[in-house]
Write a protein that holds these residues in place. Structure first.
Motif, PDB file in Angstrom:
ATOM      1  N   VAL A 128       0.802  -1.224   0.000  1.00 38.01           N
ATOM      2  CA  VAL A 128       0.000   0.000   0.000  1.00 38.01           C
ATOM      3  C   VAL A 128       0.834   1.272   0.000  1.00 38.01           C
ATOM      4  N   ALA A 129       1.948   1.280   0.730  1.00 44.40           N
ATOM      5  CA  ALA A 129       2.762   2.490   0.788  1.00 44.40           C
ATOM      6  C   ALA A 129       3.374   2.801  -0.572  1.00 44.40           C
ATOM      7  N   LEU A 130       3.862   1.773  -1.264  1.00 51.81           N
ATOM      8  CA  LEU A 130       4.480   1.972  -2.567  1.00 51.81           C
ATOM      9  C   LEU A 130       3.455   2.398  -3.603  1.00 51.81           C
ATOM     10  N   GLU A 131       2.312   1.746  -3.597  1.00 52.19           N
ATOM     11  CA  GLU A 131       1.252   2.111  -4.544  1.00 52.19           C
ATOM     12  C   GLU A 131       0.797   3.560  -4.314  1.00 52.19           C
ATOM     13  N   ALA A 132       0.732   3.968  -3.033  1.00 50.81           N
ATOM     14  CA  ALA A 132       0.302   5.334  -2.714  1.00 50.81           C
ATOM     15  C   ALA A 132       1.307   6.358  -3.198  1.00 50.81           C
ATOM     16  N   ARG A 133       2.588   6.029  -3.182  1.00 50.71           N
ATOM     17  CA  ARG A 133       3.602   6.956  -3.673  1.00 50.71           C
ATOM     18  C   ARG A 133       3.394   7.259  -5.158  1.00 50.71           C
ATOM     19  N   CYS A 134       3.198   6.203  -5.938  1.00 45.75           N
ATOM     20  CA  CYS A 134       2.996   6.413  -7.373  1.00 45.75           C
ATOM     21  C   CYS A 134       1.668   7.115  -7.651  1.00 45.75           C
ATOM     22  N   ALA A 135       0.639   6.790  -6.865  1.00 46.57           N
ATOM     23  CA  ALA A 135      -0.654   7.468  -7.037  1.00 46.57           C
ATOM     24  C   ALA A 135      -0.522   8.948  -6.727  1.00 46.57           C
ATOM     25  N   GLY A 136       0.202   9.279  -5.668  1.00 49.36           N
ATOM     26  CA  GLY A 136       0.430  10.680  -5.325  1.00 49.36           C
ATOM     27  C   GLY A 136       1.248  11.380  -6.382  1.00 49.36           C
ATOM     28  N   LEU A 137       2.255  10.691  -6.903  1.00 39.19           N
ATOM     29  CA  LEU A 137       3.084  11.260  -7.970  1.00 39.19           C
ATOM     30  C   LEU A 137       2.226  11.683  -9.163  1.00 39.19           C
ATOM     31  N   LYS A 138       1.294  10.812  -9.546  1.00 37.48           N
ATOM     32  CA  LYS A 138       0.432  11.120 -10.692  1.00 37.48           C
ATOM     33  C   LYS A 138      -0.420  12.362 -10.439  1.00 37.48           C
ATOM     34  N   LYS A 139      -0.806  12.568  -9.178  1.00 38.24           N
ATOM     35  CA  LYS A 139      -1.604  13.747  -8.840  1.00 38.24           C
ATOM     36  C   LYS A 139      -0.777  15.025  -8.900  1.00 38.24           C
ATOM     37  N   GLY A 140       0.447  14.958  -8.416  1.00 37.37           N
ATOM     38  CA  GLY A 140       1.268  16.158  -8.335  1.00 37.37           C
ATOM     39  C   GLY A 140       2.032  16.489  -9.597  1.00 37.37           C
ATOM     40  N   PHE A 141       2.275  15.493 -10.439  1.00 42.13           N
ATOM     41  CA  PHE A 141       3.086  15.680 -11.638  1.00 42.13           C
ATOM     42  C   PHE A 141       2.195  16.054 -12.815  1.00 42.13           C
ATOM     43  N   SER A 142       2.542  17.114 -13.512  1.00 44.22           N
ATOM     44  CA  SER A 142       1.712  17.588 -14.625  1.00 44.22           C
ATOM     45  C   SER A 142       2.011  16.856 -15.928  1.00 44.22           C
ATOM     46  N   GLY A 143       3.095  16.088 -15.962  1.00 42.71           N
ATOM     47  CA  GLY A 143       3.431  15.326 -17.159  1.00 42.71           C
ATOM     48  C   GLY A 143       2.784  13.961 -17.173  1.00 42.71           C
ATOM     49  N   LYS A 144       3.279  13.093 -18.035  1.00 43.35           N
ATOM     50  CA  LYS A 144       2.770  11.723 -18.160  1.00 43.35           C
ATOM     51  C   LYS A 144       3.488  10.822 -17.179  1.00 43.35           C
ATOM     52  N   THR A 145       2.733   9.905 -16.555  1.00 40.96           N
ATOM     53  CA  THR A 145       3.336   8.963 -15.611  1.00 40.96           C
ATOM     54  C   THR A 145       2.979   7.535 -15.995  1.00 40.96           C
TER      55      THR A 145
END
Length: 334
Positions: free
Chosen positions: A185-202
Motif C-alpha cells: 500500500v505504501a508503494l502504490e500510494a507513492r505512485c498514485a500521489g506522484l500522478k496527482k502532483g506531476f503535470s506530465g505523463k506517468t
C-alpha cells in the motif's frame, strides 16, 4: 491547504517528532532476535523492564530496515525495554509473527501494515489480550480502522504529490514510477500521489525487488522501448542505485530521483548521479514506535491523540543539503 502551508505543517510535525528522538542490521526474515541496542541515547529509564515486539514486512537484505531497527534499538536501550524484532515480507507469515508475540504476552507491539487486511484479525486479538499496538512505516490510511493506538510515518500520498511538484519544477515531462512490490500500500500510494502532483505523463513499472539483476534488465528494457521517458522515479535506495546502471545500459539521458536513503544513495545525491531523494526518516519511525510503548505504559500518552498520525516525512535531500545528512548516513542512522 496550499502547498507552502502544507510544507510548513509537515515541517512542524517532523521537527516535533525529532525532538522526541535522541538519535538495521538486516531483517531477520522471520527469526526473532532480542536486541538491547547500542545507539546514542539520553540516559536510561529506571522504570520496570518491558518487552516490546517490533514486527515488520522487511525483505532480507533490504538496508532500509537496518535504519528502522537501529532506531528501535536506541529507544529500547533508553527505556529499559527488551526488544524482540522479527520480520517477514509475506503478509500471512508476518501475521503469524504478531500472533507469536501475543502468545508470549509481550507488553506492546509495534508493526507495519503493508498489507492491512492481513493484520486486521491479529491486531484485534492483541487488543483483546490487553496488548497495545502501534503502527509505523506502512498503513497510514488504515491504522485507525485496524484499531491501533497511534501511527508514526510518512503520508505516502502527500509525499508522492510533493515529489511530482518537484519534478514539475525540474522540467520533467514523462516519468516512470518503478514499484518493487505489487500491492504494497505504501508503494502504490507513492505512485498514485506522484500522478496527482506531476503535470506530465506517468507510467508505472512493476519489478521484483528481491531480484536486482531482474530489476536492472526490466528497467533497461522499458527505457529502450520508450525513449520519451525522461525521469525514472524509484521507491527505494537499492532500486535507485540499480536504475543508474539501467540508464547506462539503455543509453538514455533520463534522470533518476527516489524515495528513501542509504549511505550509498546520499553519496549519489552529492555527486549528482541521483537528482534528489525523499527521506521518511526510518530511524525516527523505529525510535518513536518503541518509545511510544514506554510513554503509554508509564504515562498514558498517545501521540496524535489517537486521531492523527505523527508524520516523519517527507524531507527532501538534494545536492544542496546532502552534506548535512551524510555524516549521519555514514553512521547508519539516516
Amino acid at each position: 491547504m496550499h502547498r507552502h502551508q502544507r510544507a510548513a505543517t509537515l515541517t512542524a510535525v517532523v521537527l516535533t517528532g525529532a525532538l522526541l528522538a535522541t538519535g538495521c542490521s538486516s531483517s531477520s526474515g522471520g527469526k526473532k532476535a532480542e536486541e538491547g541496542g547500542d545507539a546514542a541515547s539520553a540516559g536510561k529509564a529506571t522504570t520496570p523492564r518491558m518487552t516490546v515486539a517490533v514486527i515488520t514486512h522487511a525483505a532480507p537484505g533490504d538496508t532500509f530496515w537496518d535504519l528502522i531497527r537501529k532506531g528501535a534499538q536506541a529507544a529500547a536501550a533508553k527505556d529499559n525495554i527488551k526488544l524482540v524484532y522479527s520480520s517477514d515480507p509475506n503478509a500471512g507469515n508476518q501475521a503469524n509473527l504478531v500472533q507469536n508475540a501475543i502468545d508470549q504476552k509481550v507488553d506492546g507491539i509495534a508493526l507495519t501494515a503493508a498489507k492491512p487486511d492481513a493484520m486486521k484479525d491479529v491486531v484485534a486479538k492483541a487488543r483483546a489480550a490487553g496488548i497495545p499496538v502501534v503502527g509505523f512505516n506502512s498503513g497510514v490510511d488504515d491504522w485507525k480502522r485496524l484499531g491501533m493506538l497511534e501511527y508514526f510515518g510518512q503520508d505516502e500520498n502527500i509525499a508522492g504529490q510533493a515529489f511530482g511538484e518537484r519534478l514539475n519544477e525540474l522540467g520533467a515531462k514523462h516519468a516512470l514510477c518503478v514499484i518493487q512490490e505489487q500491492g504494497q500500500v505504501a508503494l502504490e500510494a507513492r505512485c498514485a500521489g506522484l500522478k496527482k502532483g506531476f503535470s506530465g505523463k506517468t507510467d508505472t513499472l512493476y519489478v521484483n525487488g528481491t531480484d536486482m539483476p531482474s530489476v536492472k534488465s526490466t528497467i533497461t528494457a522499458k527505457l529502450k522501448q520508450d525513449s520519451s521517458i525522461d525521469q525514472v522515479v524509484t521507491l527505494g535506495a537499492p532500486i535507485a542505485l540499480t536504475a543508474v546502471q539501467s540508464l547506462s545500459d539503455a543509453g538514455t539521458k533520463a534522470k533518476i530521483a527516489t524515495f528513501d536513503l542509504n549511505k550509498q544513495l546520499v553519496k549519489a545525491v552529492q555527486d549528482g548521479t541521483i537528482e534528489f531523494a525523499v527521506d521518511q526518516q526510518p530511524y525516527l519511525q523505529g525510535y518513536l514506535a518503541v518509545d511510544a510503548m514506554w510513554l503509554y505504559k508509564n504515562n498514558g500518552n498517545v501521540s496524535g491523540g489517537g486521531t492523527a498520525p505523527v508524520l516523519t516525512g517527507p524531507a527532501f535531500i538534494t545536492k544542496d543539503n546532502a552534506d548535512s545528512v551524510a555524516e549521519f548516513a555514514a553512521k547508519g542512522t539516516r
